[in-house]
Design an enzyme around this catalytic site. Structure first.
Site, PDB file in Angstrom:
ATOM      1  N   ASN A 180      55.882  70.633  54.191  1.00  4.16           N
ATOM      2  CA  ASN A 180      56.134  71.024  55.582  1.00  4.16           C
ATOM      3  C   ASN A 180      57.069  72.225  55.709  1.00  4.16           C
ATOM      4  O   ASN A 180      57.347  72.681  56.819  1.00  4.16           O
ATOM      5  CB  ASN A 180      56.697  69.845  56.387  1.00  4.16           C
ATOM      6  CG  ASN A 180      58.079  69.405  55.916  1.00  4.16           C
ATOM      7  OD1 ASN A 180      58.540  69.796  54.850  1.00  4.16           O
ATOM      8  ND2 ASN A 180      58.728  68.588  56.716  1.00  4.16           N
ATOM      9  N   LYS A 181      57.543  72.757  54.568  1.00  4.93           N
ATOM     10  CA  LYS A 181      58.482  73.872  54.610  1.00  4.93           C
ATOM     11  C   LYS A 181      57.750  75.203  54.784  1.00  4.93           C
ATOM     12  O   LYS A 181      56.533  75.293  54.668  1.00  4.93           O
ATOM     13  CB  LYS A 181      59.318  73.907  53.324  1.00  4.93           C
ATOM     14  CG  LYS A 181      60.192  72.682  53.104  1.00  4.93           C
ATOM     15  CD  LYS A 181      61.228  72.531  54.202  1.00  4.93           C
ATOM     16  CE  LYS A 181      62.354  71.583  53.841  1.00  4.93           C
ATOM     17  NZ  LYS A 181      61.927  70.212  53.604  1.00  4.93           N
ATOM     18  N   GLN A 182      58.536  76.254  55.083  1.00  2.00           N
ATOM     19  CA  GLN A 182      57.973  77.582  55.278  1.00  2.00           C
ATOM     20  C   GLN A 182      57.225  78.043  54.033  1.00  2.00           C
ATOM     21  O   GLN A 182      56.154  78.656  54.121  1.00  2.00           O
ATOM     22  CB  GLN A 182      59.087  78.587  55.614  1.00  2.00           C
ATOM     23  CG  GLN A 182      59.859  78.271  56.883  1.00  2.00           C
ATOM     24  CD  GLN A 182      61.078  77.388  56.647  1.00  2.00           C
ATOM     25  OE1 GLN A 182      61.088  76.518  55.765  1.00  2.00           O
ATOM     26  NE2 GLN A 182      62.129  77.605  57.431  1.00  2.00           N
TER      27      GLN A 182
END
Length: 371
Positions: A180-182
């Site tokens: 879910n991170k950049q």
């Protein structure tokens, strides 16, 4: 879910990079690890980077390598992911929870000094939701009291404060690359530091306490299996090549949400701009305004989920978690008030305007149910 809460952005270039690693004889501790570390160090502007298998592992290694241990205290917000406090407790140190300020939901520098005691060894400065802390104020406090600063930049790759990258200020900093991170490596994390001795020790600790000068079965201290695979590193290298595009796209999504929702009086929207900073958009978290409570938030969340829209509360305060019962009497009024009304909406690179409009429509319908 018709619209998931998050979704990784994987291109053919990344798939090909991972496949190429699988055609080699090196799946761990190979050239992709070094390439990923060098790329990340260069991007952040720090001389040393140590890749690990998660952001949690990275935070733990920072605490351990800095010599923080039994009954030492580390100042940390309660309004963050639980890994920040867990990493402190792994070494039998004590997290000391400090309140946040209500605009950015970041640690409030004005509350820190009152929490410092003779046992305080460090401040864990969390850049929550990719919004940079006013890190210069925290560094000044740390200098006055001779404290370490560990930057938890797990949600903030690419964020900037006064023209410098988040993660370039403290004694060490940690980034995370969960899906879910950049930037994602599937699972993974990265420590950056300006201290060569610290980096050397953390590299040993991630590999069962074995230093580069040691034989394979020689271990100078108790370490861990916090290694990250070549496959993960290959994915991270390709993701990092697109970091500017990714950050710009996520900023566009945040602005589109702002335009869609700014007329809804029942919502407090996250700040689009913070003076002197560049936000790296990790999530898009709104808050219910006025006299709404956690009960109303949860009711709205259930309605959105029933409509096929992913959402979640971000964050549940750590000091109110069952595993932190000893800290339950800690009084953090802003943390407790704001966290009871937070709601993370679907947020990812490829979220379309049509999907944002659908979320907005569902929010309006759900809010009418709360009146």
């Amino acid at each position: 879910m018709k619209i998931p809460l998050s979704q990784p952005d994987i291109t053919e270039a990344e798939i090909e990079a991972v496949t190429a690693v699988l055609r080699t004889s090196r799946l761990s501790l190979g050239p992709k690890l070094e390439e990923f570390e060098h790329a990340m160090a260069s991007y952040v502007g720090m001389p040393h980077a140590v890749a690990v298998n998660s952001g949690t592992s990275g935070l733990h290694l920072c605490v351990r390598a800095l010599g923080i241990g039994d009954e030492d205290e580390v100042i940390v917000p309660s309004f963050t992911f639980i890994a920040a406090a867990n990493a402190i407790r792994y070494e039998r140190a004590r997290p000391v929870f400090v309140d946040i300020e209500p605009h950015t939901l970041n640690l409030d520098p004005e509350k820190i000094e009152a929490a410092i005691t003779p046992r305080t060894r460090a401040i864990m400065a969390v850049h929550s939701f990719g919004v940079p802390l006013p890190i210069d104020a925290i560094l000044a406090i740390a200098k006055r009291h001779d404290l370490f600063v560990i930057e938890d930049a797990c949600e903030a790759v690419g964020a900037e404060y006064k023209g410098c990258q988040a993660g370039s200020f403290g004694h060490a900093a940690v980034f995370a690359f969960y899906p879910n991170k950049q930037v994602t490596t599937g699972e993974g994390g990265m420590i950056v530091t300006g201290d060569v001795a610290l980096a050397c020790r953390m590299r040993a600790l991630r590999n069962q306490g074995r230093y580069d000068s040691d034989d394979w079965f020689q271990h100078q201290e108790i370490g861990y299996n916090y290694r990250i695979s070549e496959i993960n590193c290959a994915l991270g290298i390709e993701q990092l090549k697109r970091i500017s595009e990714i950050l710009s796209r996520r900023e566009e999504v945040a602005k589109a949400y702002h335009r869609e929702l700014e007329d809804i009086r029942e919502l407090i929207l996250p700040p689009i701009h913070v003076a002197g900073s560049r936000i790296s958009w990790f999530v898009y978290v709104v808050r219910l305004a006025g006299n709404f409570t956690a009960h109303h938030r949860d009711k709205l969340m259930s309605y959105l989920q029933s409509e096929g829209i992913g959402c979640a509360r971000y964050f549940a305060p750590i000091h109110l978690q069952p595993s932190y019962a000893e800290w339950r009497e800690t009084h953090l009024p802003v943390t407790e008030s704001e966290s009871a009304r937070t709601l993370a909406l679907p947020f990812f690179n490829r979220l379309s305007q049509a999907q944002i409009s659908e979320v907005g429509k569902a929010l309006r319908s759900g809010l009418r149910m709360l009146d």
